[in-house]
Structure formats: structure tokens, C-alpha cells
Design a protein around this motif. Structure first.
Motif, PDB file in Angstrom:
ATOM      1  N   THR A   2      -9.631  -9.681  -2.155  1.00  0.00           N
ATOM      2  CA  THR A   2      -8.090 -10.730  -1.905  1.00  0.00           C
ATOM      3  C   THR A   2      -8.079 -11.384  -1.415  1.00  0.00           C
ATOM      4  O   THR A   2      -8.363 -12.116  -0.103  1.00  0.00           O
ATOM      5  CB  THR A   2      -7.351  -9.456  -0.353  1.00  0.00           C
ATOM      6  OG1 THR A   2      -7.590  -8.319  -0.560  1.00  0.00           O
ATOM      7  CG2 THR A   2      -6.013 -10.006  -0.041  1.00  0.00           C
TER       8      THR A   2
ATOM      9  N   LEU B 265      -3.118  -5.847  -0.447  1.00  0.00           N
ATOM     10  CA  LEU B 265      -4.077  -5.481  -1.513  1.00  0.00           C
ATOM     11  C   LEU B 265      -5.285  -6.041  -2.164  1.00  0.00           C
ATOM     12  O   LEU B 265      -5.215  -7.094  -1.825  1.00  0.00           O
ATOM     13  CB  LEU B 265      -3.328  -4.251  -1.993  1.00  0.00           C
ATOM     14  CG  LEU B 265      -2.372  -2.991  -1.160  1.00  0.00           C
ATOM     15  CD1 LEU B 265      -2.071  -1.749  -2.587  1.00  0.00           C
ATOM     16  CD2 LEU B 265      -3.232  -2.178  -0.949  1.00  0.00           C
TER      17      LEU B 265
ATOM     18  N   PRO C 216       0.610  -1.057   0.111  1.00  0.00           N
ATOM     19  CA  PRO C 216       0.191  -0.069  -0.201  1.00  0.00           C
ATOM     20  C   PRO C 216       0.447   1.153   0.018  1.00  0.00           C
ATOM     21  O   PRO C 216       0.453   1.995  -0.704  1.00  0.00           O
ATOM     22  CB  PRO C 216      -0.579  -0.222   1.528  1.00  0.00           C
ATOM     23  CG  PRO C 216      -0.568  -1.846   1.492  1.00  0.00           C
ATOM     24  CD  PRO C 216       1.034  -2.329   1.363  1.00  0.00           C
TER      25      PRO C 216
END
Lengths: 380, 380, 380, 380
Positions: free
Chosen positions: D224, D231, D187
Motif C-alpha cells: 500500500t 487496501l 474493504p
């Protein structure tokens, strides 16, 4: 360590199709720097092309002779190293001969020369000079064509029994010849063959390359379909190979609606494979008793010959220009390895050269002879 | 108005592949009722097959002669009307002759007979008796093959210049023959040709049917690839047609990994068309200067010949059995029209018969002759 | 040993599309004899259809009630055994109920009933009567769809993670409704759903059949694209399955230019598979680290579930009618096995029935509910 | 007249995939000369890469700041003109901002920035500086994607009703992340989205580009699938467009066995079109009542937008690198036209920029928001 070759070009002026393709091919992998050219028999056009390409004005030469003579006198770290010849067939032999004899490596578009006699002479010159020669049989640059050859050579299909190769085009379906068609249908520029020289040789080369076999005799039906055309525009050929396999070669330029769908199928005892340019990144292998498999460019499972000739991950298609670039790159890697006193990788050495050129010219001579003969088989 | 024909069958006993196919084909459109059969040269096996098929025991005959003789004596509204002969090639002529001469219509699997001589004799008999004959060249029953022919006949492609037809199979890639292979590779049962008779005739018929042209000469490379096999299992043929077009026919049974991918391509001045069994409901037409079109079975735009031979909306694929059923249905419609004193539709009349049978046997004779000849072209 | 079932039909009169398809499906494998019908709510039309189909005039009934009542009184070896109901959705429940309760096996076109409530009632009736019920979810009759399910159930793909299923059609792209469209867009005949009931249920059934999973919740976007149409003609649905996998279902009847290209893709840990009706005889399996494989109908390597549902050698395509016939044949084999006091083969038992019918109706109720909801997920 | 731009690169050091692709794209059409770079955050690696690429050592910079600052001080006819930024997403905004503010044109890989906020800020900067920005949404560079857009914009399909766009990949099917996967699933480097940012934005851009429409709301299922991944690696999105059309977007990186088969289908009142990367040189247009057409790269009949982006004759496939090169070339033509005080051709102006970047970031924000929401529709 030297990483880039200085490239010159003979031919490839304005309106020339294949010259631009060669230049893109040379650029893609950054192995060449274009430093000079004799792009046209018109000095003015040559200069124009040179300017467009960003060359120093003095290195856009008015003739190939001037190019070779002048470059030869330049300092070793400046002068051209590889000369790419992209002129019509009748202008292959002389510049290639002169380039080789003056110490330059040569890249030649196919067919190698105007006649078999010239090809044999060039073969001798190449051997004597020790300079390298690349003949741009583009289709052998495709990763999946290389994979096909590796599968056959590894014996995956067993002994080869049947080969079908075809190259249908439609662009000469009408009598009106354009710029590209013009020289290709003129015997003084193209040689004794039209379609057979232009695309038949590609098909022939592909058959021998993928199969690893040699044609030993053939029987051809050669036609000029469009009235008034001076060379063949269509043909079909029965083939016999050195291991006893048989085959068929079809090449035509009057198949209206066809683009450039060169295709090859090779069958052995255990299975057959199929590749065609329209789906260039797939190689289908059909097994006698198991589901067919589709090998793909970029697949984790392909041979080093295929992966070496690939730039992008599977699914991002590579095409004709990348296949062409593979020829240029492998030739460069081979030439550079020598310059750097290294052994070139076996994958780099896998490019067509003068041997393939002589085979192609033999094919042209034999196929045209057969077309005129009432005898069935003509020996190679 | 009569809507259904009484059908008898000669051959098609246990383990026979094509007999079961004929029976499905006869059932699909409900134009036939199977009423009798001589399914095997073994009376017991014939009776067994009859029982499985739900026939009256007395109409499962021990021989074709008994069938024909006995049925002939039955009342007109009971006795068989059409006799389907699905035996190996050497058992075509005699039962067909006897059936025709005794007033029955005949359905015959291809090739029509064991020899050209028999075919010519059968042609004469058929003409003399006035009875109808269907030869099951299945592939001409596909709607998109009919569409292809209509496009060519309507001149959409312009004058035809080039025809490629191919039928690659792999099921005879090994020396071990199965039940189906056994008689097909036995000259006494199959005739002088193996692959050329079994599938070469299909390819030949397809080429003449779609193009509307006739082969006038040919040059063949005929091979027996599997050692010990008594007939050809592979061949390639250069063709010349009566309008000057040329072509190539490829038929092989040793292309390991291939199924039954019969395919035809026909090129004219304005475009080319392509059909293959693996995608049987599509007909691709490639134009010289416009995007290629894909005609589809069931499309609102197809000819009456295509739509007449279709049962389901576009996108619900029809296949081999439906193509076969189209032959049976068109034959029935033609026979029934006569019985009902009507004119059959032109779409119904579009089925292969004795003329195609004679052409096929001529092809077999010529192609095998050419295969043995050192002369290039053999006239038809 | 009994080999054939006596079949009756409710619906399927003149102009009915699906009735004719059912009859062909019933004929192909010779497991049924059509003996009676109530083909139309018009006695005259029913009689006409009966005559065309060669039925005894007294067994072409004016109503389904008469059919069931009259047939019930016929001798056991004469009366109908299986009743096929091919009417619009609103006329499924009552005849099916009456048929089951009077001792007949039932074949029903999908969706099983007009509402979930009816479906649940019918399920109960079927269980109480012990009679068998076939629901014609045609696409599960394709050999390569069966192969797909077997591959998944055998764990070849690993745990399933993602399912895409789609059914694009274009035939309702314009506002003008034809005969077939008419009842499908009429809520009183079709139920609460249009496209979702007509083809969405097929897609839903295919997803659950191939994956062996069950949908547990969904989120739908349901549209009526053509102004004035009374039911949905388009929709897309996000799916969650009972093992945690997710999926997407797309069904539309306004995708102009599309035929009936139903397609499913299922991905697991190790690979994914792909089947689509336009190439119905191929099943592509893509592997994580190996070349994709193409399984083919008739291949020597396929599961018994695929080969059991195949009639012709590989390469001779089987299509929609054969898939439909597979449902009829497997149902007949199951019913006959019971009559013959045998155990039906597991391959024969693999046909859709009342359970799939209830699932389909649940899907319809939930998907329409979701379409109207501003809440994201609707539980099943 | 200036014909070539001086190019610098930020990122693209050893092992970087996309940097090499950018460089090839820049070379193919000879519109750029690579003159400098800050290829890595390691000065050593940057220098190494510069050496391999043949740069002057002093122009292989240790950081992007140094590059921009140093180049800015070079004479105008020497200094870099266009800076290509090929770093992970979190390193887009700062260098892009600095480059624009210091007078350089910018090329950025997608998604444009780490967040929508950054994207909006960059948009403002770009507008203020007046410098040009290319965002490399590669797929819009394909000639047949451009043709698709032109067909839609010209109204050939009528009003658009339905859009399906999908991008299935399988390379993140396992938990083990490689170099390429590493930052894409982090991320802090990739932003709030994984698959949705990496490939979902491509699909989104393709849908808006081809249709000429804008998404107004969406409903997403975001997953996911691989345990432990930080992510999303999978998602499906229901879409609504500003003209009332609906659509579905599917993007996944866990479809084991899939390569990069991005595909789009757009349906209007009169027909639908379909393009997919695996057959990138074909555009299929399906008509409501006429045979489908296949438009091909290089066809004589295509729009100027398609032909402008093509180098080779039809049938010689162009692929991903050529599509990428089209973006670079069109950007160069636009920048050069301004430098040469000419009007760029409308075909050259057709490249993605900051507007598409903001749209893409909005998509990312909204799709992730929707994935977490229990509300059905999220407005754009």
C-alpha cells in the motif's frame, strides 16, 4: 426533452460493408432508433434485412421512394426523422434530394455525390430546405484528430507551412475485384475517380480539417496500376494552400500489405503534429526546441473537442466505430438541440456536412483533370 | 597481406561536423590510419587539428595542393593512399580531380560536386585514372537498407509499383543560420540547390538503391519557405521510374520538430517494405495475405549483404556511425583486395561511387529546373 | 597536454566477441592507442591477433603475467597505461590485481570477478594502489540512460516508488551451447550464476544507477529451464530499495525470439520514465496530468550528462558501440585529467567502477541464495 | 429464430463508469434490448436513469429484489432474460444468486464476488440452476488476445516456459480518492484486495487464458504505497504454472503516468508472443530463428476465433468497447443457440464464466495471503 432520433436507412443490405458500420455507429451512443429502411433494390432483400434488424415488416420498404413517401404520411411522433444513405455514389443524389425536400435530415456516406454538379445542386437544396446533412468523413470523428485541429487553430504550431497527408491501402493490389471493389472501380457507380474518390477525398478532407486551410491549386500524378481497371487506383498530389503553405497528398489502393493507415502531418513555425489511424489514440506534437509530446485520448489535458468525443478512460482504446459514432452523435445532438429549442454545443456542431461535400467533389474533379493535364498546376 | 590503408583528409577542421564523422567512421573497423590532412584553408587551424589528431606536424598541410604534391613524393610505403574530401560542395571537384590524377583513391562527401558538369568531368577522370572513388551516401550503409535492396532484387515483392521516400528535417525552421547552415544556404558554396542537394540527393539515392530502378522523369514543387534564404529549404517531387513505377520524394528542412527521419517505402505486387532511420535496425515487410515480418539487424536469417555490415549481436543497436563505417570499410576492403591481388567480395563492392554521384547531380539539376517550370514532367 | 592513452588488452583473441567490442569502443573517440596484448592463453593465437591488429610482434605476449612484467620495464613514455581485461569471469581477478599492483589502470568486463570475496579483495587493492578501474556496464553509457538518471536525481519524478527492470534474451533457448554460451554456463568459469551474472547484473546495475537507490532485500525465483544446463538461465526477483520503493527484476536467456531488449521503468510521485535498448535514443517520461514527453539523444534540451555522451545530431542514431565508447572515453578523460593535473569534468567521472562491481557481486550471491531459499526475503 | 435477448441491469446509475460501458457493449451488436433496471439503491436515481435510457417507467426498479420478483411475474415473452450486475464487488453475490435461482442468466463484472467463499457458493448455484453466467474479463474479448491463445493452444510456440503479465495504472497515484476510487479502496465494498482485485485479477485471467495453463503456486510482494489507503495499490507476484513454467505478474495503480497498459508476453520453446492494450490490434510473434511477425485484427490469415470477434476491415482499429461487446455477443449467441435449440459455435462459447471467477477469487485470497507471509511460496 427529446433524446433519441428515429432513423431510416437507404442501402445497407446483405453483404454491404458500410451499412453495418453506420448501424453500429448509430447504436453506440443510443441517440437513434432504427425504425425503417429501404435496404436493397430487391424488395425481398430489403425485407430480409429489416427482419434481421427487428423492424416492423411494413417499414422495410422496397425502394427509397416508397420509404420517403410512406414515412412522410405517418404521424409526426412515429415517422422517421433522419435518413441515412449508404448506397454507392451514383445513388446518393436522388434519395438525398428527395429526403431533404420531404423534410428529413440526411446522413450521407462520402463522396457526397457522383459529380461536382450534383454536389452543388444538393448544397442549394440543403440550404433551401434548412434540413441538416451529415457527411461521414469518419476520420474527423477521432478525438485526437479533433485535438490536432484545436492545437492548430489555437496557434500552438504557429503559421502552418507544410502538410503531408497519406492514405495507403493494399486491398486493390490484384486484378480480381470483390463485391466491395466492384462498384468502386465502375465509373457509372463511382464517378470519374476510383482511389481519389474513395480515399483521396478522406485524405483531402483531413488536411483541410486539421489545418483549417483551403487548397487553392494542385498538381496530380494519377495512375491505374492494375491493367484493365477502369478507374484510378493510385495517385499523388502536390498541393498549395490559401496561406501559402504547401503539401503532399498520397492515396493508393495498390500498396500491397497496407491496411488503412491514413496519416497526417502538419508543420508550423514552432512545431509539427502527427496522427495516424494505426495509433489512433495518440497525437504526437514535435517541438522545435523541446521534447515531443504525446497527447492521448482521455488525457486530462485535452481540449473539450477531444474529451466530448471520448467514452472511456485513457488507455482503453477507442477506434474506428467510435469515431464513426462521434459523427452520428454530434449530428444527433445538433438536430435534437434544435428540436428541443436549445443551442447545440460548439463541440456537437463540429461535424462534416455539405460544404465538405462540395470541397471533396471539387477535389475529385480537379485531381482527375490534373492527372490528365501536361500543365503543372490546376487552380481550384 | 596488407590490412590497413593510409588515409589523408581535406577539410574537417575545427567546428566541421562531417569531418569528425568521417574520422570516426574510418576508425571503427581499423581499416585506415590517418596519416595526413589539410584540414582548413587556414594553415594554423590545419596544424592545430593535426596536433589534436596526433599527426606528425609536417603532415598537417596548409592546403590540399601541398598535401597532394608533398605526399606524392613520399616513399610508397609511407605516403597516403586514400584521400577523404569533406569540404563544402564547391571544394569537391578540384581536390578530387587532383587526387585522382596523382594516383590517390578518393572519398567524397555528397553531393559529389557543385554542378552536373563537374560531376561528369570527374566521372571521366575517375575512369581514366582507374582510381577508386567512394561517395558517402551514408544511408545505404545501414544493414537493413542493404537487406531491403536484396529483398527487392530477389523479387520477393514482385514487380515494383510504388516508391515513397522522405527526408524531413526541422533544423532550418528559423531564419537564423548557424555555422552548418551557413554554407548550405549559400549558392556559391552549395550549388543551385539547398535542401534538394543536402538531403534530397540522399532520398533520391536511397530510392534508386533500394528499388534497383532509375528515375526517368519528375515533377517538382520547390520552395524557399524562410524569407530571405537564398536556396530552397523544402520540396516535394513526383517521380516516374524506368519500369513504369511511380513515386514521391519529400525533402524538407523546415519541418519544425523533425530530426533526420529519412524513410523509404517500396511496394511491389506481393508486398511492401518500410525502413526508417529512427528505427534503423528494423526492416518491416508487409505481405499481401500474410502477417508482416520485421527483419532485424543481426538476425540469423538476413542476407550476406546485411550480415557483412553488422558488428554486434541482434538487439545491440548499430547506428549512423556504423552505417558510415560500413562505407569506409567496404571501400577499404575493395581497395585492399586489389592491392593484395584478390577479388573483393561482392558485399564489399556494394558502395556508392561516381555513378551515384552523377545521378545525384542530375537529380539536382532536374529538380531545380522542374521547380521553376510550368511544364508538368521534366525528363531525366 | 596528453590526449591519448596507451592501451593493452588481456583476452580478446580470435572468436572472442566482447574483445572486439572493447577495441571498437576504444577506437571510436581516439582516446586510446592499442600498444600491446595477451590475447590468448595460446602464445600462437596471441601473436596472430597482435599481427592482425598491427601491434609490434614483441608486444603480443603469451600470457598476462609476461605482459605486465615486460611492460613495466619499458620506458614510461612507451609502456602501456591502461589494461583492458576481457577474459571470462574466472580470469578477471588475478590479472586485475596484478595490473593494479604494478601501477596500471584497469578496465574490466562485468561481472567484476568470480565471487564476492574476490570483488571485495579487488576493491581493497584498487583503493590501496589508487589506480583507476572501469567496469563496463555498457547500458549506463547510453545518453538517454544518463538523462534518465539526471531526471530522477533532479527530483522531476518526485520520490521514487516503483522500479521495473528487465533483460529478456532468447539465445540460450536451446540445449546446444555455442562458443559464447560455453563458458557462460560453466560454473568454474562463470561463477555461481549464469543468466543472473551475465545479464541480471546489468539489469541490477541499471536499476540502481537510474534510480540513485540501493537494493536492501530481495526475493528470487531462479530457474534452469534447459535440462542439463549447469547454471541458471532464467530468473525473476522482487526488490526492496533503501527509500522504501519496491521493484521487479526479470532476466532470462530462454525467452525465445527476444534479442537484447534491456528495459527500465521508474515511477515516482509525479511521473514515470521508460527506456529500452531497442529504441535507445528515446527516453519517454509520462506525467501524471500532462502529455508524455519523449526526450531524444541530441535534443537541445537534454542535460550535460546526455549531451557530453553524444557525437551526432539528433535523429542520427547512436547505438551500443557508442554507449560502450562513452565508458572508455569518460574513463580516459578522467585518467588524462589526472595526468594533466586537471580536474575531470563531472560528466567524465560518471562511469561504473569497483563500487558497482562489488554491488553486482553482492547481487549475484544474494539472488542465488534467495533462489535456493524457502524464506521470502534475503537481506542485502 | 430468436435474435435478441431482453436485458436488465443492476447498478449502473448516474456517475457509474462501468455501467455505461456495459450498456454500450450490449448495444454494439444489437443482440440485446435493455428492458429494465435497478440502477441505484436510490429509487429516484434509478427512475432517472431509466428515463434517460428510454425504459418504461414501471421497469426502472427501486431495488434488485423488486426487479427480479416483478420481472419473474411478467409474461415469458416480455420479461427480462439476462441480468447484468455492475455494482461494486460486495453487491455481486446476492443479486447474482437471486437472479440465477429465479431463472435468469447473469452477467457479472469481475471480480465475481467479495470472497472466494461466495464465489464457490455461486459456482454451485450456477451449476444447479443451469443458467449461464458471463464474467466480464474484457481483455479476453480482444481478437488478438484470442489469436494469441489459439497460437499457444495449437502448439506454435512449443511448450510454454515463461509468462510475463503486467497491468500498470497511475490513476491512484495520489491520496485523494475520486468516486471511482472510493469503493475500490474500501474493504467492505471491494473485499480483501485493492489493486490485486481490481486489475490483478484481469492480469491473472489473461495469463491463464492465453497460456491455457494454471497457476499452482505464487509468491507476492503486496504494497500500500499511498499512506492511509486501506487496501493494496501495488503488487508483484512470482508465479509457477502446472506445466513447470514460471511467470511474473505485475499490477499497480500508482505507476504515475500510466494509463491502462495491460500487456502479456508468453514464451515457448520455439518463440514468444506479445500483446498489449495500447496496440490492441497487433499481436507480435517473435521466432527463435525467423523474423518476428505481426498478426493484425482483420488479417486474412487469423484464426476463426479472432475473425469471429472482428467487425471492421484490417486497419480500422477496434478497441475496448468492441472487446467488451465481444463478450456480450458471444454470451448472447450461446444463450440464443440454446433457446433456438441449436449448437453454439465454438467461437461463441469462448467467454469467461464462473470457473474463471473462482480462479480469480482464489488468486485474490492467495496473493493477499502471500503478501503477508514470510514464507516464499503459497500453494494454490
Amino acid at each position: 426533452m427529446k433524446q433519441k432520433l428515429r432513423l431510416g436507412m437507404i442501402g445497407g443490405g446483405p453483404d454491404a460493408f458500410i451499412g453495418a458500420v453506420h448501424r453500429i455507429a448509430a447504436r453506440i451512443d443510443d441517440c437513434y432508433e432504427l425504425v425503417c429502411g429501404a435496404f436493397s433494390s430487391s424488395a425481398e432483400k430489403s425485407a430480409q434485412t429489416g427482419a434481421i434488424l427487428g423492424l416492423s415488416p411494413e417499414r422495410a420498404y422496397p425502394s427509397y421512394q416508397t420509404l420517403i413517401e410512406t414515412e412522410k404520411k405517418l404521424p409526426e411522433n412515429v415517422r422517421v426523422e433522419v435518413i441515412s444513405i449508404v448506397t454507392p455514389n451514383h445513388l446518393h443524389f436522388e434519395p438525398a434530394k428527395m429526403a431533404l425536400e420531404n423534410g428529413f435530415h440526411v446522413i450521407l456516406d462520402k463522396p457526397i455525390t457522383l459529380s461536382l454538379q450534383e454536389a452543388l445542386a444538393l448544397e442549394k437544396i440543403q440550404q433551401q430546405t434548412g434540413k441538416k446533412l451529415l457527411l461521414t468523413h469518419t476520420y474527423t470523428g477521432y478525438p485526437m484528430v479533433k485535438e490536432a485541429r484545436q492545437q492548430v487553430l489555437a496557434g500552438k504550431l504557429g503559421a502552418i507551412r507544410k502538410i503531408y497527408v497519406e492514405y495507403p491501402q493494399g486491398w486493390l493490389s490484384t486484378a480480381v475485384e470483390n463485391k466491395q471493389a466492384d462498384w468502386r472501380t465502375d465509373p457509372s457507380k463511382s464517378g470519374i475517380a476510383g482511389a481519389m474518390g474513395d480515399i483521396g477525398t478522406h485524405a483531402f478532407n483531413l488536411a483541410e480539417y486539421v489545418s483549417g486551410l483551403s487548397v487553392t491549386k494542385l498538381c496530380a500524378d494519377i495512375n491505374t496500376v492494375i491493367e484493365g481497371r477502369r478507374l484510378d487506383d493510385d495517385g499523388a498530389v502536390l498541393l498549395k494552400f490559401n496561406n501559402g503553405a504547401s503539401g503532399v497528398l498520397m492515396a493508393t489502393q495498390i500498396a500491397a500489405g497496407e491496411e488503412n493507415n491514413v496519416k497526417i502531418r502538419v508543420y508550423g513555425e514552432k512545431g509539427g503534429l502527427e496522427w495516424q489511424q494505426v495509433d489512433a489514440n495518440s497525437l504526437v506534437i514535435k517541438w522545435l526546441d523541446a521534447p515531443a509530446q504525446t497527447y492521448r485520448t482521455g488525457g486530462a489535458y485535452v481540449s473539450s473537442f477531444a474529451s466530448h468525443n471520448t467514452r472511456t478512460p485513457a488507455g482503453h482504446p477507442e477506434g474506428y466505430l467510435e469515431a464513426f459514432a462521434n459523427l452520428y452523435r454530434n449530428f444527433a445532438l445538433t438536430v435534437l438541440a434544435e428540436m428541443n429549442q436549445q443551442q447545440p454545443a460548439k463541440e456537437a456542431l463540429d461535424y462534416p456536412g455539405v460544404t465538405e461535400g462540395v470541397r471533396g467533389m471539387t477535389f475529385i474533379e480537379k485531381v482527375i483533370e490534373s492527372g490528365k493535364s501536361s500543365q503543372k498546376w490546376i487552380n481550384f
